[in-house]
Design a protein around this motif. Structure first.
Motif, mmCIF file in Angstrom:
data_model
loop_
_atom_site.group_PDB
_atom_site.id
_atom_site.type_symbol
_atom_site.label_atom_id
_atom_site.label_comp_id
_atom_site.label_asym_id
_atom_site.label_seq_id
_atom_site.Cartn_x
_atom_site.Cartn_y
_atom_site.Cartn_z
ATOM 1 N N GLN A 49 21.691 52.280 47.627
ATOM 2 C CA GLN A 49 23.225 51.752 47.293
ATOM 3 C C GLN A 49 23.773 52.928 46.520
ATOM 4 O O GLN A 49 24.704 53.519 46.522
ATOM 5 N N ALA A 50 22.788 53.526 45.588
ATOM 6 C CA ALA A 50 23.675 54.515 44.664
ATOM 7 C C ALA A 50 23.682 56.062 45.404
ATOM 8 O O ALA A 50 24.522 56.492 45.302
ATOM 9 N N ALA A 51 22.655 56.355 46.494
ATOM 10 C CA ALA A 51 23.047 57.738 47.255
ATOM 11 C C ALA A 51 24.155 57.390 48.097
ATOM 12 O O ALA A 51 24.822 58.089 48.122
ATOM 13 N N TYR A 52 24.297 56.246 48.467
ATOM 14 C CA TYR A 52 25.657 56.153 49.317
ATOM 15 C C TYR A 52 26.771 56.153 48.711
ATOM 16 O O TYR A 52 27.892 56.780 49.081
ATOM 17 N N ALA A 53 26.848 55.833 47.276
ATOM 18 C CA ALA A 53 28.217 56.050 46.538
ATOM 19 C C ALA A 53 28.197 57.445 46.188
ATOM 20 O O ALA A 53 29.409 57.713 46.358
ATOM 21 N N SER A 54 27.085 58.105 45.853
ATOM 22 C CA SER A 54 27.367 59.301 45.438
ATOM 23 C C SER A 54 27.477 60.424 46.743
ATOM 24 O O SER A 54 28.199 61.395 46.603
ATOM 25 N N ALA A 55 27.279 59.698 47.857
ATOM 26 C CA ALA A 55 27.724 60.636 49.128
ATOM 27 C C ALA A 55 28.995 60.260 49.314
ATOM 28 O O ALA A 55 29.586 61.195 50.387
ATOM 29 N N GLY A 56 29.747 59.497 48.876
ATOM 30 C CA GLY A 56 31.074 59.518 49.303
ATOM 31 C C GLY A 56 31.341 58.368 50.336
ATOM 32 O O GLY A 56 32.429 58.660 51.144
ATOM 33 N N GLY A 57 30.642 57.702 50.508
ATOM 34 C CA GLY A 57 31.362 56.533 51.599
ATOM 35 C C GLY A 57 30.595 56.605 52.684
ATOM 36 O O GLY A 57 29.352 56.797 52.978
ATOM 37 N N ALA A 58 31.358 55.848 53.678
ATOM 38 C CA ALA A 58 30.570 55.398 54.883
ATOM 39 C C ALA A 58 30.573 56.741 55.804
ATOM 40 O O ALA A 58 31.147 57.446 55.851
ATOM 41 N N SER A 59 29.403 56.597 56.529
ATOM 42 C CA SER A 59 29.158 57.891 57.346
ATOM 43 C C SER A 59 29.456 57.313 58.881
ATOM 44 O O SER A 59 29.479 56.112 59.373
ATOM 45 N N SER A 60 29.767 58.106 59.661
ATOM 46 C CA SER A 60 30.217 57.739 60.986
ATOM 47 C C SER A 60 28.884 57.637 61.922
ATOM 48 O O SER A 60 29.037 57.195 63.083
ATOM 49 N N LEU A 61 27.783 58.012 61.010
ATOM 50 C CA LEU A 61 26.593 57.870 62.012
ATOM 51 C C LEU A 61 25.923 56.554 62.161
ATOM 52 O O LEU A 61 26.232 55.695 61.117
ATOM 53 N N ARG A 62 25.172 56.246 63.119
ATOM 54 C CA ARG A 62 24.857 54.947 63.375
ATOM 55 C C ARG A 62 23.479 54.639 62.633
ATOM 56 O O ARG A 62 22.998 53.655 62.404
ATOM 57 N N TRP A 63 22.834 55.684 62.512
ATOM 58 C CA TRP A 63 21.364 55.754 61.833
ATOM 59 C C TRP A 63 21.536 56.751 60.743
ATOM 60 O O TRP A 63 21.831 57.713 60.831
ATOM 61 N N GLN A 64 20.916 56.407 59.735
ATOM 62 C CA GLN A 64 20.527 57.219 58.379
ATOM 63 C C GLN A 64 19.186 57.156 58.049
ATOM 64 O O GLN A 64 18.529 56.137 58.069
ATOM 65 N N SER A 65 18.783 58.074 57.393
ATOM 66 C CA SER A 65 17.363 58.217 56.823
ATOM 67 C C SER A 65 17.228 58.545 55.625
ATOM 68 O O SER A 65 18.089 59.586 55.000
#
Ligand code: ADP
Length: 579
Positions: A229-245
């Motif tokens: 959750q924290a990493a997602y917020a600091s990365a700046g939002g949704a990614s277009s990728l279907r999978w993230q690691s």
């Protein structure tokens, strides 16, 4: 030089070929290993995709999901944050009547709140009653809340049961805690990390090791969920990728869109959990290993070594063939070298022979010719001088014929044409005839001859001419090699089943290492004296041949500087043996 080349050239060529072959073999093996690895990575990726797609798209949350939640307008909500109980309690807490109820201001209400909010209120009541000393009334409330499933939480995602259970009487606490833990494990995603931590500490206090161990994975998952959750917020939002690691060990998070615009769901799985169904069983990491590429950017897998041998399979075979070829080349070269040397030795011996024989022929011929000329040119010569000249000529012609005999006999031996006519022979007469024919020679050369022929010599089977020639050769050598002490002794006696004829001189002798070789054709001992003594190296070869043709042999004993003894051995025929 030639020999070294003969060994080195084929061996170097083989070595070069071998090294090249092994190099190629190694390259092919490495290439094959790369291909195998690539295809294993490809298979793994396909397996993972096949098992992950349903997780991402399934209508309900499938088993094996570590954590899940929603993204709305770029903000991540984890499953426990949006579960009904949390929302219900939050809503209730912002309601003034509920707050009044909580504070106990309004104890009487017509419709008590239901669901999680009701249970929240019951818990609060129980605590107040306990403080007021009404333990029994409180216990009833605590018991009611302690039995609630894990999904009944407060606004922080902590199951209400966990607050009530420690207040239960000792006998009921254990079973209630066990029930709560089962409920947590059945619905782990509805608990916040705080809730799970509380469960763990309760289990440590009252439950036991196995309960703690079973809660370990859900707690790790919950912590990973918060990190995500924290990493997602600091990365700046949704990614277009279907999978993230993310994380270590890595989690794979898959996103799926929902009918609502700007809203996604996400589900996270531990990479190892997916791989557990794959036959490859890799270790996942974000730092090392084979990159899995699309659709799992950043994810790497360390594949376990295959059980096959890393060394090329054909290597032992190639090495074996090379070793055989190498030793054959080496052996071949050695044999060739030996042949070559023997050939060279033989050719040099032949040259020596021709030179030796020619010289040996020329000396008596020159002498004979000189005396014939003297006789021819001086018909008036006195009788004594004529006699002396004639004696010398006789001696020289005898030497000549002995040499010619030797050469002829050698050539017969070489062509395997020599045969001996054995018949009963009286040895003393053979020996005497040789000695008397050589007497003038001895006299001229100043040699003192002594002979000791035993009286009881039996008759032997022999070819008298050949045997005589053998003895004459030994006597000739004794004379040639007698050096300063010109004494020769001839002995003949029987010894056991043999007759021995010995020729003993006190001459230059023969070095021990040469003693066996002097019987070889054309061989002359390598001693300085031999340079000035004429010879073709054939005499002893013939002696040995003659003796073996008589079923006997010849032997030598010698000390350099002290003289030599050559012994001819002849077997005594059965009928002649001493009784
Ligand atoms: P040749 O006498 O023509 O050289 P032989 O075959 O008779 O050939 O002898 C071979 C060699 O053995 C001689 O060259 C000599 O070196 C050695 N030899 C033979 N007899 C004697 C001897 N009585 N004393 C020392 N050396 C001998």
């Amino acid at each position: 030089m030639w020999f070294a080349a003969a060994i080195l050239v084929p061996c170097t060529a083989l070595l070069y070929l071998g090294v090249r072959l092994l190099g190629q073999e190694g390259e092919i093996t490495r290439q094959r290993a790369r291909e195998v690895l690539q295809s294993r990575v490809e298979n793994l990726r396909r397996d993972m995709q096949a098992s992950l797609e349903p997780v991402r798209l399934a209508p309900g949350v499938p088993d094996g999901v570590a954590f899940h939640g929603k993204v709305r307008d770029g903000k991540v909500s984890l499953a426990w944050e949006v579960q009904p109980a949390v929302e219900q309690v939050r809503r209730a807490l912002s309601d003034s009547i509920f707050q009044a109820l909580l504070r106990g201001v309004s104890a009487e209400i017509t419709v008590p709140p239901s669901g999680a909010a009701g249970d929240f209120l019951a818990l609060q009541r129980a605590v107040s009653l306990e403080r007021a000393g009404q333990t029994e009334a409180a216990a009833a409330f605590f018991a009611r809340v302690a039995a609630k499933p894990a999904a009944v939480t407060d606004d922080y995602g902590v199951p209400l049961a966990l607050y009530a259970i420690p207040r239960l009487p000792a006998g009921r606490l254990g079973p209630a805690l066990a029930g709560a833990i089962e409920s947590i494990l059945a619905t782990p995603h509805v608990l916040s990390p705080t809730g799970l931590r509380m469960a763990v500490s309760l289990a440590q206090e009252h439950g036991g090791g196995s309960a703690v161990a079973r809660l370990k994975i859900p707690l790790e998952n919950a912590k990973a969920a918060e990190q995500f959750q924290a990493a997602y917020a600091s990365a700046g939002g949704a990614s277009s990728l279907r999978w993230q690691s993310f994380g270590d060990p890595p989690f794979i998070v898959g996103f799926a869109s929902t009918p609502a615009p700007g809203e996604f769901t996400f589900r996270a799985v531990r990479a190892t959990d997916i791989a557990s169904s794959s036959p490859i069983r890799p270790l996942f990491s974000l730092a090392e290993g084979q990159s899995l590429g699309e659709p799992f950017p950043g994810l790497r897998a360390v594949l376990p070594e295959l059980n096959q041998d890393a060394t090329p399979r054909q290597r032992p075979f190639v090495l074996g063939v090379l070793a055989i070829a190498f030793s054959m080349a080496f052996l071949g070269s050695l044999l060739w070298r030996r042949d070559f040397r023997r050939e060279a030795q033989l050719s040099s011996l032949r040259t020596q022979f021709v030179a030796g024989v020619s010289h040996e022929l020329r000396t008596p011929l020159t002498a004979i010719r000189m005396f014939i000329e003297a006789l021819h040119d001086n018909p008036e010569l006195d009788v004594a001088t004529r006699q002396e000249y004639l004696t010398t000529m006789l001696r020289e012609s005898e030497r000549l014929s002995r040499l010619v005999e030797n050469v002829l006999e050698f050539s017969r031996i070489e062509r395997n044409r020599q045969t001996y006519q054995l018949r009963p022979v009286s040895l003393p007469s053979v020996i005497q005839s040789v000695l008397s024919s050589m007497q003038p020679l001895f006299e001229q050369s100043g040699v003192q001859l002594e002979s000791a022929i035993a009286a009881d010599l039996p008759s032997v089977q022999a070819d008298p001419d050949a045997l005589g020639q053998a003895l004459a050769n030994l006597l000739g050598n004794a004379m040639k090699f007698s050096g300063k002490v010109r004494e020769i002794r001839v002995e003949a006696r029987r010894e056991g089943a043999n007759v021995l004829i010995r020729v003993v001189d006190k001459g230059i002798g023969i070095p021990p290492r040469e003693q066996q070789r002097i019987f070889d054709s054309f061989y002359r001992a390598r001693v300085p004296e031999n340079n000035s003594i004429q010879g073709a190296g054939l005499g002893l070869t013939l002696v040995r041949h003659v003796m073996r043709g008589h079923h006997g042999d010849v032997a030598v004993e010698s000390q350099p500087g002290r003289g030599s003894t050559f012994t001819l051995m002849l077997p005594i025929p059965a009928g002649e043996q001493a009784p």
